[in-house]
Design an enzyme around this catalytic site. Structure first.
Site: not given
Ligand code: AGP
Length: 603
Positions: A484, A481, A598, A2, A100-101, A477, A74, A500, A27
């Site tokens: 995601e 990506k 994000k 949010c 937000n929260g 990673e 969000w 394994h 956000r």
């Molecule tokens: C990855 O592409 C994401 N945006 C997500 O995994 C992100 O890295 C994670 O939410 C942590 O965010 P931060 O680095 O702002 O703490």
């Protein structure tokens, strides 16, 4: 999670509010809404969907006014519907709030309000806020007292902005969720994050938890939890507003992938002199008392932490990485010689903040490794080390991963020297390679065949990424990506683990991206043969010099040869491009992937 924003001026606010909301969409993008004081009352417009859908509905001057608040959501409590979109009001529409929260005790508060005759129109936790304030105004409290008393009832995390009909001010507070005031020439601003209003002002005041801010067109006043006036410093943000725009690219993600050479130059600028590392607030000896390092992080930042753990372990320092959302409930032992490093781009990830708090309360020394200067992590940890990558808007983290790892190389070097008294082996070569990293990334970007390869090999039954050592962190990673933004199944494995269990998944429909750094090449080659035997096509992501791997694989995505500790950063750039082009081919919402946001400010 949010985004909230406000614009407090004497003239029309709508245009600025919409710009701010668009800048905050990373956000959350389940719904959008605004409320403005328009001289005859408070006009609210909100709808499910993105800010562009809200914008399309706002064509008449009725929607404008000098003071307004906005929200991009969000969803947590209640599905993404028009009714659940913020802003929310009390029974008579006199009090309007965005939040937000998460209000953890909202159900108890709601039951009490309903018993006292309040009617609710949404499923959200937020709606209790305007009702609580309204009740206090009816009881004769003045606006600020009503706001302060109402928020005293709330448990949980929140950043709130509130309008009261006929009152030329925005009331705001925060507890565990970010909020920053923008001090402008013609108007003042408020937002969850600086990029919201960066094109209007670069002068900012970061609010602290429990602060209450009353913002008017030409002034702002801040009081703390006790109601005493407090002065918070006005800081100037050095980010260029253009950095937060797409700049001709189709997506922020692609722009940010291409910004990596610049970001890396900023990250290492002034921090390397020959074989010396100069970390502004961390002169030699800073970490002499440290005997153990713990990295705490989520998502991409967790993978950067894994990379950091691998570097430190290789250099003889006791290091571990922990998933932040697990750490507070299942904490690892710490003492005063433990340095707990919160790796967090935003500095606002609730899980990471909670874990850092837990570590701090048990006596550990905490360090925020972050991109966001005024962030909660930077302000609440004992120290902060900035990655200096510039604003990142795409939900998928790209340039900040590279800058995090580069910063961890530098921090690692400082730690090793402070703890053991000596630089790392090969430090001169590694630091030289780090200085060349921006050019090496440029070479990858100029020459990448990722677009072609991603079209040819998109897997119907999954996409696997394997590596050893630091390349395992990058395999994880690369897979994150990929899943995601493509919504296709992807997994990252330590190459030796396939046999394994995961090998059972491998068929001729599961492309395997094998990341080679040149170290332990024969072992990785064996793992590649194991998957090829089961029919899987293998794409080597490695320097051309890693011929054991590239000759065995079916395809190659080459990267420049450099110090083996840094090769995986270059391989990761290729994997970012693979994910990007696969998602583009699938016409996914690349900058705003479904269900994600994000900055994850809820636990
Ligand atoms: C990855 O592409 C994401 N945006 C997500 O995994 C992100 O890295 C994670 O939410 C942590 O965010 P931060 O680095 O702002 O703490």
């Amino acid at each position: 999670m949010c985004g909230i924003t406000a614009r407090i001026g004497d003239d029309e606010s709508l245009e600025d509010l919409l710009v701010s909301l668009k800048n905050l969409e990373y956000r959350g993008y389940d719904s959008a809404g605004i409320a403005v004081q328009n001289g005859t009352g408070i006009e609210i417009n909100k709808c499910e969907g993105e800010v562009s859908e809200l914008q399309a509905e706002l064509s008449t001057a009725d929607h404008d006014g000098p003071i307004g608040i906005g929200h991009t959501r969000w969803s947590t409590h209640g599905p993404p519907t028009d009714a659940n979109a913020h802003p929310h009001t009390g029974c008579r529409g006199r009090v309007v709030a965005v939040h937000n929260g998460i209000i953890e005790n909202y159900d108890v508060l709601r039951e009490g309000l309903q018993a006292r005759g309040h009617e609710f129109t949404s499923d959200t936790d937020t709606e209790v806020i305007p009702h609580l304030v309204e009740e206090r105004l009816d009881a004769g409290f003045d606006a600020e007292a009503a706001f302060r008393d109402a928020i005293g009832e709330l448990d949980g995390s929140y950043a709130i902005a509130m309008l009261i009909d006929g009152d030329p001010a925005v009331y705001a507070t925060r507890n565990g969720s970010p909020l920053v005031v923008g001090v402008g020439e013609d108007a003042n601003y408020l937002a969850s994050d600086v990029p919201a209003f960066l094109e209007f002002t670069d002068r900012v005041v970061y609010l602290e938890d429990d602060d209450v801010a009353v913002i008017t067109p030409d002034d702002y006043r801040i009081t703390d939890a006790t109601g005493s006036s407090v002065s918070r410093p006005v800081e100037t943000v050095e980010w260029d507003p253009e950095d937060a725009e797409k700049g001709g690219y189709d997506h922020y993600m692609l722009k940010e992938i291409h910004e990596q050479p610049v970001a890396l130059r900023q990250t290492i600028h002034g921090r390397i002199e020959g074989e010396d590392v100069i970390l502004e607030d961390f002169p030699p000896g800073t970490f002499a008392d440290v005997s153990r390092v713990q990295f705490i992080a989520c998502g991409t930042s967790y993978h950067a932490g894994m990379y950091g753990e691998w570097l430190l372990s290789k250099w003889g320092i006791d290091a571990n990485t922990f998933i932040a959302s697990e750490y507070a409930a299942f904490p690892a032992p710490v003492d005063e010689e433990t340095l707990v490093v919160g790796v967090t781009q935003s500095g606002e990830t609730a899980d990471t903040l909670e874990a850092l708090k837990n570590a701090r309360e048990r006596g550990a020394r905490t360090l925020a490794l972050t991109n966001a200067i005024g962030s909660t992590a930077a302000r609440t940890c004992d120290d902060a080390l900035f990655i200096r990558a510039g604003p990142e808007i795409g939900v998928a983290a790209t340039k900040t991963f590279s800058s995090q790892v580069a910063t961890l190389v530098l921090l690692g070097e400082r730690l090793v020297r402070d703890i053991t008294g000596d630089p790392t082996d090969e430090c001169r070569e590694r630091l030289k390679a780090l200085e060349s990293l921006p050019e090496h990334v440029e070479l990858v970007l100029d020459d990448s065949r990722a677009a072609t390869i991603s079209q040819r090999w998109l897997g119907d039954a999954g996409n696997f990424f394997i590596g050893r050592g630091n390349a395992y962190a990058v395999a994880r990673e690369g897979a994150l990506k990929f899943k995601e933004i493509t919504y296709e199944h992807a997994e990252g494995f330590a190459a030796g683990e396939l046999k394994h269990g995961p090998l059972a998944l491998v068929t001729d429909e599961t492309p395997v991206f094998a990341i080679g750094t040149g170290e332990h090449a024969k072992r990785l080659e064996s793992n590649v043969r194991e998957v090829q035997t089961r029919g899987a096509p293998v794409i080597a992501v490695a320097p051309r010099t890693a011929t054991d791997l590239t000759d065995t694989a079916d395809e190659s995505l080459p990267v420049p040869a450099t110090h083996p500790d840094l090769v995986a950063i270059l391989a990761n750039v290729q994997l970012q491009l693979i994910a990007y082009h696969a998602a583009d081919e699938l016409e996914r919402s690349i900058d705003k992937p479904r269900n994600l946001a994000k900055s994850v400010t809820v636990e």
